[in-house]
Design a protein around this motif. Structure first.
Motif, PDB file in Angstrom:
ATOM      1  N   LEU A 116       0.826  -1.211   0.000  1.00 17.17           N
ATOM      2  CA  LEU A 116       0.000   0.000   0.000  1.00 17.17           C
ATOM      3  C   LEU A 116       0.859   1.259   0.000  1.00 17.17           C
ATOM      4  CD1 LEU A 116      -2.841  -1.026   2.470  1.00 17.17           C
ATOM      5  CD2 LEU A 116      -3.007  -0.746  -0.005  1.00 17.17           C
ATOM      6  N   HIS A 117       1.956   1.236   0.730  1.00 16.17           N
ATOM      7  CA  HIS A 117       2.836   2.407   0.775  1.00 16.17           C
ATOM      8  C   HIS A 117       3.375   2.734  -0.621  1.00 16.17           C
ATOM      9  CE1 HIS A 117       5.722   5.278   2.353  1.00 16.17           C
ATOM     10  NE2 HIS A 117       6.686   4.631   1.740  1.00 16.17           N
ATOM     11  N   HIS A 118       3.778   1.704  -1.343  1.00 14.11           N
ATOM     12  CA  HIS A 118       4.345   1.936  -2.673  1.00 14.11           C
ATOM     13  C   HIS A 118       3.280   2.224  -3.729  1.00 14.11           C
ATOM     14  CE1 HIS A 118       8.494   1.187  -1.590  1.00 14.11           C
ATOM     15  NE2 HIS A 118       8.140   0.084  -0.965  1.00 14.11           N
ATOM     16  N   GLN A 119       2.019   1.927  -3.409  1.00 15.13           N
ATOM     17  CA  GLN A 119       0.914   2.217  -4.326  1.00 15.13           C
ATOM     18  C   GLN A 119       0.076   3.397  -3.839  1.00 15.13           C
ATOM     19  OE1 GLN A 119       0.403   0.559  -7.226  1.00 15.13           O
ATOM     20  NE2 GLN A 119       2.093  -0.866  -6.905  1.00 15.13           N
ATOM     21  N   ALA A 120       0.624   4.209  -2.945  1.00 13.20           N
ATOM     22  CA  ALA A 120      -0.157   5.253  -2.266  1.00 13.20           C
ATOM     23  C   ALA A 120      -0.794   6.245  -3.232  1.00 13.20           C
ATOM     24  CB  ALA A 120       0.719   5.989  -1.258  1.00 13.20           C
ATOM     25  N   ASP A 121      -0.171   6.498  -4.374  1.00 15.16           N
ATOM     26  CA  ASP A 121      -0.764   7.426  -5.340  1.00 15.16           C
ATOM     27  C   ASP A 121      -2.130   6.931  -5.822  1.00 15.16           C
ATOM     28  OD1 ASP A 121       1.411   9.050  -5.119  1.00 15.16           O
ATOM     29  OD2 ASP A 121       2.309   8.482  -7.046  1.00 15.16           O
ATOM     30  N   HIS A 122      -2.316   5.611  -5.850  1.00 14.24           N
ATOM     31  CA  HIS A 122      -3.559   5.028  -6.343  1.00 14.24           C
ATOM     32  C   HIS A 122      -4.588   4.828  -5.231  1.00 14.24           C
ATOM     33  CE1 HIS A 122      -1.082   4.499  -9.771  1.00 14.24           C
ATOM     34  NE2 HIS A 122      -0.515   3.370  -9.404  1.00 14.24           N
ATOM     35  N   CYS A 123      -4.121   4.741  -3.984  1.00 16.37           N
ATOM     36  CA  CYS A 123      -5.042   4.438  -2.873  1.00 16.37           C
ATOM     37  C   CYS A 123      -4.621   5.231  -1.633  1.00 16.37           C
ATOM     38  CB  CYS A 123      -5.070   2.938  -2.586  1.00 16.37           C
ATOM     39  SG  CYS A 123      -3.432   2.198  -2.346  1.00 16.37           S
ATOM     40  N   PRO A 124      -4.736   6.559  -1.682  1.00 13.70           N
ATOM     41  CA  PRO A 124      -4.219   7.385  -0.591  1.00 13.70           C
ATOM     42  C   PRO A 124      -4.886   7.127   0.749  1.00 13.70           C
ATOM     43  CG  PRO A 124      -5.523   8.691  -2.145  1.00 13.70           C
ATOM     44  CD  PRO A 124      -5.302   7.373  -2.779  1.00 13.70           C
ATOM     45  N   THR A 125      -6.177   6.818   0.752  1.00 14.79           N
ATOM     46  CA  THR A 125      -6.852   6.571   2.030  1.00 14.79           C
ATOM     47  C   THR A 125      -6.371   5.266   2.648  1.00 14.79           C
ATOM     48  OG1 THR A 125      -8.796   7.783   1.247  1.00 14.79           O
ATOM     49  CG2 THR A 125      -9.086   6.375   3.175  1.00 14.79           C
ATOM     50  N   LEU A 126      -6.323   4.207   1.851  1.00 14.30           N
ATOM     51  CA  LEU A 126      -5.815   2.935   2.355  1.00 14.30           C
ATOM     52  C   LEU A 126      -4.377   3.064   2.839  1.00 14.30           C
ATOM     53  CD1 LEU A 126      -7.258   0.495  -0.321  1.00 14.30           C
ATOM     54  CD2 LEU A 126      -7.640   0.323   2.146  1.00 14.30           C
ATOM     55  N   ALA A 127      -3.571   3.822   2.118  1.00 10.65           N
ATOM     56  CA  ALA A 127      -2.160   3.954   2.488  1.00 10.65           C
ATOM     57  C   ALA A 127      -1.968   4.700   3.803  1.00 10.65           C
ATOM     58  CB  ALA A 127      -1.389   4.657   1.367  1.00 10.65           C
ATOM     59  N   ARG A 128      -2.980   5.440   4.231  1.00 12.83           N
ATOM     60  CA  ARG A 128      -2.900   6.160   5.508  1.00 12.83           C
ATOM     61  C   ARG A 128      -3.630   5.424   6.630  1.00 12.83           C
ATOM     62  NH1 ARG A 128      -4.183  10.588   2.156  1.00 12.83           N
ATOM     63  NH2 ARG A 128      -6.322  10.506   2.939  1.00 12.83           N
ATOM     64  N   THR A 129      -4.125   4.228   6.358  1.00  9.56           N
ATOM     65  CA  THR A 129      -4.890   3.482   7.357  1.00  9.56           C
ATOM     66  C   THR A 129      -3.972   2.533   8.106  1.00  9.56           C
ATOM     67  OG1 THR A 129      -6.844   3.611   5.927  1.00  9.56           O
ATOM     68  CG2 THR A 129      -6.903   2.011   7.724  1.00  9.56           C
ATOM     69  N   ASP A 130      -4.010   2.579   9.431  1.00  2.00           N
ATOM     70  CA  ASP A 130      -3.158   1.733  10.251  1.00  2.00           C
ATOM     71  C   ASP A 130      -3.648   0.289  10.252  1.00  2.00           C
ATOM     72  OD1 ASP A 130      -1.595   3.949  10.923  1.00  2.00           O
ATOM     73  OD2 ASP A 130      -2.733   4.361  12.747  1.00  2.00           O
TER      74      ASP A 130
END
Length: 219
Positions: A116-130
């Protein structure tokens, strides 16, 4: 009071997530399949509030290898017409509702967190979810297992092996079953009386939410 009676726990939607990936040399793992299952504890029972699964077409630098096919059954031909990472992960990201508290749940959460961190541009909400990681939670609750691999936890809880083990949708289902078994045990554990204690024991902060350390010699 018990974990599942904690208002913060009841206000949280737990999203079990799993990726299958290909691991190209010199690049981070690239997703080729994602599945997610959303669960919420309401009125004394678990309710499924959403489910999603998608194949993902890997970039040209990360082709599916024979080893990937041997593990997952997925072939390059199957993935040629699959959605791109932007399409698949963007669609999943948009399913999260603004204002809802989410925690992602995974077996060995570092793997999913890195994808998710490396795909954060595509899924910003998921990438910020703990995350909650089932491994440290299981280590706390069942301290004497020989290891904490998913198959070992399935055997411990008497959960049948899925026919499509190592496909994301099958692994999400059985990981969710393990998670619910662990929460049932946590409900009886005095050290895990609320969501904060659960997160302290088994939480993993998303990289996007970690504080940035200043350089040692910044002036």
């Amino acid at each position: 009071m018990g974990l599942t009676k904690d208002p913060a726990f009841q206000a949280t939607t737990f999203v079990v997530i799993d990726f299958e990936t290909t691991t190209p040399t010199g690049y981070p793992a690239q997703p080729i399949e994602v599945a997610a299952l959303a669960l919420r504890f309401e009125d004394g029972a678990w309710k499924e509030t959403g489910r999603s699964a998608s194949l993902i077409r890997p970039p040209a630098f990360a082709p599916v290898t024979p080893a990937d096919t041997a593990q997952t059954g997925l072939t390059a031909e199957q993935l040629q017409q699959a959605p791109t990472p932007a399409e698949a992960l963007g669609a999943l990201d948009r399913r999260l509702t603004v204002g809802t508290r989410y925690l992602l749940v995974a077996q060995h959460a570092a793997t999913e967190a890195n994808v998710l961190h490396h795909q954060a541009d595509h899924c910003p909400t998921l990438a910020r979810t703990d995350f909650l990681d089932t491994i440290p939670l299981a280590k706390h609750l069942i301290p004497n297992l020989p290891n904490y691999r998913l198959d070992t936890l399935l055997a411990h809880f008497g959960i049948p092996q899925p026919a499509d083990r190592h496909r994301a949708y099958a692994d999400v289902d059985v990981t969710a079953q393990v998670f619910l078994q662990l929460i049932s045990a946590a409900d009886l554990d005095l050290q895990l009386g609320d969501l904060a204690a659960l997160v302290k024991t088994a939480g993993r902060t998303a990289k996007a939410n970690r504080p940035v350390q200043a350089g040692l010699f910044d002036v």
